[in-house]
Enzyme design. Sequence first.
Site, PDB file in Angstrom:
ATOM      1  N   HIS A  59       0.914  -1.676   0.256  1.00 40.44           N
ATOM      2  CA  HIS A  59       0.119   0.041  -0.213  1.00 40.44           C
ATOM      3  C   HIS A  59       1.340   1.257   0.116  1.00 40.44           C
ATOM      4  O   HIS A  59       1.108   1.579   0.801  1.00 40.44           O
ATOM      5  CB  HIS A  59      -0.996   0.318   1.336  1.00 40.44           C
ATOM      6  CG  HIS A  59      -2.203   0.912   0.958  1.00 40.44           C
ATOM      7  ND1 HIS A  59      -3.322   1.395   2.105  1.00 40.44           N
ATOM      8  CD2 HIS A  59      -1.860   2.045   0.941  1.00 40.44           C
ATOM      9  CE1 HIS A  59      -4.407   1.866   1.179  1.00 40.44           C
ATOM     10  NE2 HIS A  59      -3.277   2.690   0.582  1.00 40.44           N
ATOM     11  N   PHE A  62       2.568   6.760  -5.498  1.00 37.28           N
ATOM     12  CA  PHE A  62       3.211   7.265  -6.089  1.00 37.28           C
ATOM     13  C   PHE A  62       3.240   8.344  -6.674  1.00 37.28           C
ATOM     14  O   PHE A  62       4.269   9.047  -7.250  1.00 37.28           O
ATOM     15  CB  PHE A  62       4.207   5.934  -6.542  1.00 37.28           C
ATOM     16  CG  PHE A  62       5.383   5.147  -5.545  1.00 37.28           C
ATOM     17  CD1 PHE A  62       5.519   5.220  -4.106  1.00 37.28           C
ATOM     18  CD2 PHE A  62       6.168   4.434  -6.414  1.00 37.28           C
ATOM     19  CE1 PHE A  62       6.500   4.586  -3.650  1.00 37.28           C
ATOM     20  CE2 PHE A  62       6.159   3.287  -6.151  1.00 37.28           C
ATOM     21  CZ  PHE A  62       7.095   3.724  -4.563  1.00 37.28           C
ATOM     22  N   HIS A 178     -11.017   0.172   0.443  1.00 31.76           N
ATOM     23  CA  HIS A 178     -10.154   1.909   1.386  1.00 31.76           C
ATOM     24  C   HIS A 178     -11.800   1.463   2.024  1.00 31.76           C
ATOM     25  O   HIS A 178     -13.121   1.761   1.000  1.00 31.76           O
ATOM     26  CB  HIS A 178      -9.866   3.335   0.794  1.00 31.76           C
ATOM     27  CG  HIS A 178     -10.378   3.950   1.778  1.00 31.76           C
ATOM     28  ND1 HIS A 178      -8.949   5.437   2.021  1.00 31.76           N
ATOM     29  CD2 HIS A 178     -11.254   4.899   1.683  1.00 31.76           C
ATOM     30  CE1 HIS A 178      -9.644   5.823   2.509  1.00 31.76           C
ATOM     31  NE2 HIS A 178     -11.085   6.522   2.476  1.00 31.76           N
ATOM     32  N   HIS A 231      -5.396  -0.521   5.386  1.00 24.00           N
ATOM     33  CA  HIS A 231      -4.998   0.574   7.088  1.00 24.00           C
ATOM     34  C   HIS A 231      -6.380   0.201   7.950  1.00 24.00           C
ATOM     35  O   HIS A 231      -7.168   1.384   8.454  1.00 24.00           O
ATOM     36  CB  HIS A 231      -5.036   1.332   6.352  1.00 24.00           C
ATOM     37  CG  HIS A 231      -5.878   2.684   5.246  1.00 24.00           C
ATOM     38  ND1 HIS A 231      -7.420   2.301   5.096  1.00 24.00           N
ATOM     39  CD2 HIS A 231      -5.778   3.498   4.211  1.00 24.00           C
ATOM     40  CE1 HIS A 231      -7.524   3.634   4.251  1.00 24.00           C
ATOM     41  NE2 HIS A 231      -7.080   3.472   3.438  1.00 24.00           N
ATOM     42  N   ASN A 277      -6.120   9.757   6.670  1.00 23.34           N
ATOM     43  CA  ASN A 277      -6.904   8.555   6.397  1.00 23.34           C
ATOM     44  C   ASN A 277      -7.179   6.813   6.170  1.00 23.34           C
ATOM     45  O   ASN A 277      -6.417   6.862   5.292  1.00 23.34           O
ATOM     46  CB  ASN A 277      -7.923   9.800   5.287  1.00 23.34           C
ATOM     47  CG  ASN A 277      -8.969   9.457   5.470  1.00 23.34           C
ATOM     48  OD1 ASN A 277     -10.209   8.588   6.138  1.00 23.34           O
ATOM     49  ND2 ASN A 277      -9.820   9.274   3.917  1.00 23.34           N
ATOM     50  N   ASP A 304       0.834   3.157   3.491  1.00 21.70           N
ATOM     51  CA  ASP A 304       0.308   3.459   3.478  1.00 21.70           C
ATOM     52  C   ASP A 304       0.779   5.032   2.987  1.00 21.70           C
ATOM     53  O   ASP A 304       0.212   6.510   3.282  1.00 21.70           O
ATOM     54  CB  ASP A 304      -0.902   4.040   4.380  1.00 21.70           C
ATOM     55  CG  ASP A 304      -1.974   4.630   3.546  1.00 21.70           C
ATOM     56  OD1 ASP A 304      -1.926   5.179   1.886  1.00 21.70           O
ATOM     57  OD2 ASP A 304      -2.935   5.214   4.314  1.00 21.70           O
ATOM     58  N   HIS A 308       2.598  14.749  -0.076  1.00 23.43           N
ATOM     59  CA  HIS A 308       1.928  15.913  -0.003  1.00 23.43           C
ATOM     60  C   HIS A 308       3.830  16.752   0.330  1.00 23.43           C
ATOM     61  O   HIS A 308       4.323  16.968   0.696  1.00 23.43           O
ATOM     62  CB  HIS A 308       1.600  16.307   0.526  1.00 23.43           C
ATOM     63  CG  HIS A 308       0.195  15.131   0.584  1.00 23.43           C
ATOM     64  ND1 HIS A 308      -0.691  15.255  -0.675  1.00 23.43           N
ATOM     65  CD2 HIS A 308      -0.438  14.319   1.658  1.00 23.43           C
ATOM     66  CE1 HIS A 308      -1.531  14.027  -0.481  1.00 23.43           C
ATOM     67  NE2 HIS A 308      -1.857  13.800   1.062  1.00 23.43           N
TER      68      HIS A 308
END
Length: 428
Positions: A59, A62, A178, A231, A277, A304, A308
């Site tokens: 997970h 990219f 998700h 997750h 999240n 995960d 950013h």
Amino acid sequence: MSYLIKNGWILNENGEKTQADIRVTGETITAIGKLDATDNETVIDAKGLLVSPGFVDLHVHFREPGGEKKETIETGAKAAARGGYTTVAAMPNTRPVPDTKEQMEWVQNRIKETSCVRVLPYASITIRQIGDEMTNFEALKEAGAFAFTDDGVGIQTAGMMYEAMKRAAAIDKAIVAHCEDNSLIYGGSVHEGTFSKANGLNGIPSVCESVHIARDVLLAEAANCHYHVCHISTKESVRVVRDAKKAGIRVTAEVSPHHLLLCDEDIPGLDTNYKMNPPLRSPEDRAALIEGLLDGTIDFIATDHAPHTEEEKNTEMKLAPFGIVGLETAFPLLYTHFVKNGSWSLKQLIDYMTIKPCEAFGLPYGTLQTGQAADITLIDLEKEAVIDKETFLSKGKNTPFNGISCTGWPVATIAAGKLAYEEGRLVK
């Protein structure tokens, strides 16, 4: 290229240390034991180092195409290699989304051109990931899709998820979910709990996740589909997955390092590097996740990894994007906080990051055996260092762990027989 990894130690099936040399020829492990170097191979001196199977992370984000300011396949792969990962699976929430055979082929070509580790690309369940029209699963499988997911958003209707599961089961692929009911998000940016109430923020309740999992395990049973929970973050979700496994439903689950290490009470001020999240949950949720991992309800650990830009994160909590990076810090954090203090054995941690994800998805990686892929990570379990985001090979610097001192760091990574990362002191 041939390598001989000398003087290191490996873990046997009982978790005991055994000294062994490993020969790598081409992309394959060709010998394990007490070995002498030949003239045509490069010797890697692993004295004092743990020689582990390469880590596997199913997970990661990219961002390429469309989000190259945050990350690319090349920079993400370099970050993975530095963190000891040799196989990663890249989520499809890119722009454009890999929702056609042609776009999946573009992603595959980009991986071949730029990645130093094995990257398995997910395809989206729905066109443009907007939830109203199914992609062509057969064509995407033919183009190399690893599995199917709309990660980043939940599949909102039971009918769409059931149809997706039936299609995935027909071609022996997994649905990776998700789990988030949009009608229960309430504009939240953190967990509905201590932190949200203290700071006047809208909270995301635990049931937002667990209600989707409860729905989906029943759909997976009806469709006879491998259903994987991304997750997982709440005690209720753990209970649902545990009950589903006891009922014989084909469900697997992953947990992230940050949900094992932190809870909402750990968030300092309004630091957006703690916004992800699913959000950091309560201490009780964190305890349930650890228990679920140890008892086998949760199958493996996945980062995960969600980079950013600093500009995006440098805003107020309710406006900042969800997500943190994790590839370069996962092992030292988990080793320091769980193995060093005696909560887990070293073998347990290694298994959660290698063979367990491979077993969950039927991948032929995650072990050190003659004839297997030469995916190998060398780890200095005595090395102490402070996490410094400015040294990250990832473009993303958004971590809540900056400045934390950790012990146990990967120092070299061989992926499919090629040296993908090394600190510069190992090769002779």
